[in-house]
Design a protein around this motif. Structure first.
Motif, PDB file in Angstrom:
ATOM      1  N   MET B  63       0.628  -1.372   0.288  1.00 46.82           N
ATOM      2  CA  MET B  63      -0.346   0.225   0.131  1.00 46.82           C
ATOM      3  C   MET B  63       0.714   1.367   0.470  1.00 46.82           C
ATOM      4  O   MET B  63       0.626   2.196   0.431  1.00 46.82           O
ATOM      5  N   HIS B  64       2.706   1.383  -0.151  1.00 50.81           N
ATOM      6  CA  HIS B  64       3.694   2.415  -0.155  1.00 50.81           C
ATOM      7  C   HIS B  64       2.965   3.288   1.138  1.00 50.81           C
ATOM      8  O   HIS B  64       3.683   4.119   0.635  1.00 50.81           O
ATOM      9  N   LEU B  65       2.850   2.692   1.595  1.00 55.74           N
ATOM     10  CA  LEU B  65       2.432   3.556   3.310  1.00 55.74           C
ATOM     11  C   LEU B  65       4.383   3.816   3.560  1.00 55.74           C
ATOM     12  O   LEU B  65       4.033   5.279   4.545  1.00 55.74           O
ATOM     13  N   LEU B  66       5.304   3.174   2.847  1.00 55.84           N
ATOM     14  CA  LEU B  66       6.300   3.552   3.770  1.00 55.84           C
ATOM     15  C   LEU B  66       7.192   5.319   3.350  1.00 55.84           C
ATOM     16  O   LEU B  66       7.693   5.992   3.784  1.00 55.84           O
ATOM     17  N   SER B  67       6.527   5.267   2.008  1.00 53.45           N
ATOM     18  CA  SER B  67       6.818   6.629   1.035  1.00 53.45           C
ATOM     19  C   SER B  67       5.974   7.327   0.455  1.00 53.45           C
ATOM     20  O   SER B  67       5.540   7.381  -0.321  1.00 53.45           O
ATOM     21  N   GLU B  68       4.693   7.791   1.583  1.00 55.56           N
ATOM     22  CA  GLU B  68       3.240   8.166   1.502  1.00 55.56           C
ATOM     23  C   GLU B  68       3.321   9.873   1.832  1.00 55.56           C
ATOM     24  O   GLU B  68       4.209  10.035   2.550  1.00 55.56           O
ATOM     25  N   ARG B  69       2.770  10.714   1.385  1.00 52.55           N
ATOM     26  CA  ARG B  69       2.045  12.583   1.792  1.00 52.55           C
ATOM     27  C   ARG B  69       1.434  12.104   3.447  1.00 52.55           C
ATOM     28  O   ARG B  69       1.239  10.435   3.833  1.00 52.55           O
ATOM     29  N   LYS B  70       1.961  13.214   3.651  1.00 50.18           N
ATOM     30  CA  LYS B  70       2.034  12.860   5.090  1.00 50.18           C
ATOM     31  C   LYS B  70       0.491  13.467   6.114  1.00 50.18           C
ATOM     32  O   LYS B  70      -0.211  12.839   6.326  1.00 50.18           O
ATOM     33  N   LEU B  71       0.051  13.657   4.917  1.00 49.90           N
ATOM     34  CA  LEU B  71      -2.077  14.116   4.927  1.00 49.90           C
ATOM     35  C   LEU B  71      -2.363  12.803   4.988  1.00 49.90           C
ATOM     36  O   LEU B  71      -3.235  12.081   6.059  1.00 49.90           O
TER      37      LEU B  71
END
Lengths: 196, 101
Positions: B63-71
């Motif tokens: 789910m790509h949470l390692l490199s997601e945006r702050k929001l």
């Protein structure tokens, strides 16, 4: 009226609107399954007796279903990666496998349900089976929902790829986020219902 | 899309395949731990620990949470803050009823 920021990210959030929307939806899904898990814990803690999952449930079939769903998550990632590399043919292959895995999961679930109904194990039999059918039934509906969306992108909805490939890729990524959540929920359902 | 982006996607795919292998191994551990017939409390703790590790792998890489945006992180932190009481309050209530009885 066209929805803005579906292709390029909004300057203030750094995200496309679709990405924000799907994450807010997933947050609501976490709360839905959280409430169901809380119900399970409350029923179990309050019960004078609680059967071991293996009394009613088929562990090897459920373990197989776990492998099927995990595999479908990987093929979903591969489908998105294929689009990101402009390879629509491979996207169709991997998305097709993802959908087939979904059918495989539902077929195994059908075998499990049939076995239980055959033995007269119904949601009304006891509290354990009531929460088992509720949790796996709602999860199964999510699998069907994900398959409908994935099927749309595999077939009729894929026309967007020719008109606006980035928009299509973003949509598939968002569908993938939902599919991974369905996988994630099963990762917790499997031990809680079958093994504990 | 340039060669740099392609290399980035290839790295992502490689990581996803590695995570896939880890998930299969951890599923084997989950089932294997069941057949060890551990005491209930230990079995619950172990099963939930393995499920949490598997869930974290799915969230972080698939789910790509390692490199997601702050929001997104803030939305998920708010979800977690609301999720914990949702899980605990009914359970604590049930425990209370058990004590009263």
């Amino acid at each position: 009226m066209e929805i803005p920021y579906t292709v390029s990210p909004r300057p203030d959030t750094g995200l496309t609107n679709g990405k924000i929307a799907i994450w807010l939806f997933l947050a609501s899904e976490v709360m839905l399954f959280g409430a169901l898990f809380a119900t399970y814990v409350m029923l179990r803690v309050g019960a004078t007796e609680w059967p071991a999952g293996a009394t009613y449930l088929n562990i090897p079939l459920a373990a197989l279903n776990t492998v099927v769903l995990i595999s479908s998550s990987v093929t979903m990632v591969l489908a998105w990666a294929s689009l990101a590399k402009n390879d629509f043919g491979r996207f169709r292959l991997f998305m097709g496998i993802t959908i087939l895995c979904g059918f495989g999961f539902l077929f195994i679930k059908y075998l499990e349900y049939s076995e239980k109904f055959h033995h007269g194990y119904l949601p009304s039999t006891n509290t354990f089976l009531a929460i088992y059918f509720t949790l796996t039934g709602i999860h199964g509906l999510h699998v069907i929902g994900g398959m409908v969306v994935n099927g749309w992108f595999w077939g009729p909805g894929s026309g967007l790829w020719k008109r606006d490939p980035t928009h299509f890729t973003n949509r598939v990524e968002n569908a993938g986020l939902f599919w991974h959540l369905v996988d994630l929920v099963w990762i917790f359902l499997f031990p809680i219902l079958y093994l504990l | 899309m340039d060669a740099h982006d392609h290399a980035e996607i290839d790295r992502h795919v490689k990581a996803a395949l590695f995570v896939f292998g880890a998930l299969l191994v951890l599923t084997g551990f989950t089932v294997g731990a069941y057949y060890l017939k551990l005491p209930t409390h230990l079995a619950i703790a172990l099963a939930l620990l393995i499920a949490s590790v598997k869930g974290s792998l799915v969230a972080a890489w698939f789910m790509h949470l390692l490199s997601e945006r702050k929001l997104i992180y803030w939305a998920l932190i708010l979800t977690a803050v609301l999720f914990v009481p949702l899980l605990l309050i009914p359970t604590l209530g049930a425990l209370d009823a058990v004590r009263l009885n």
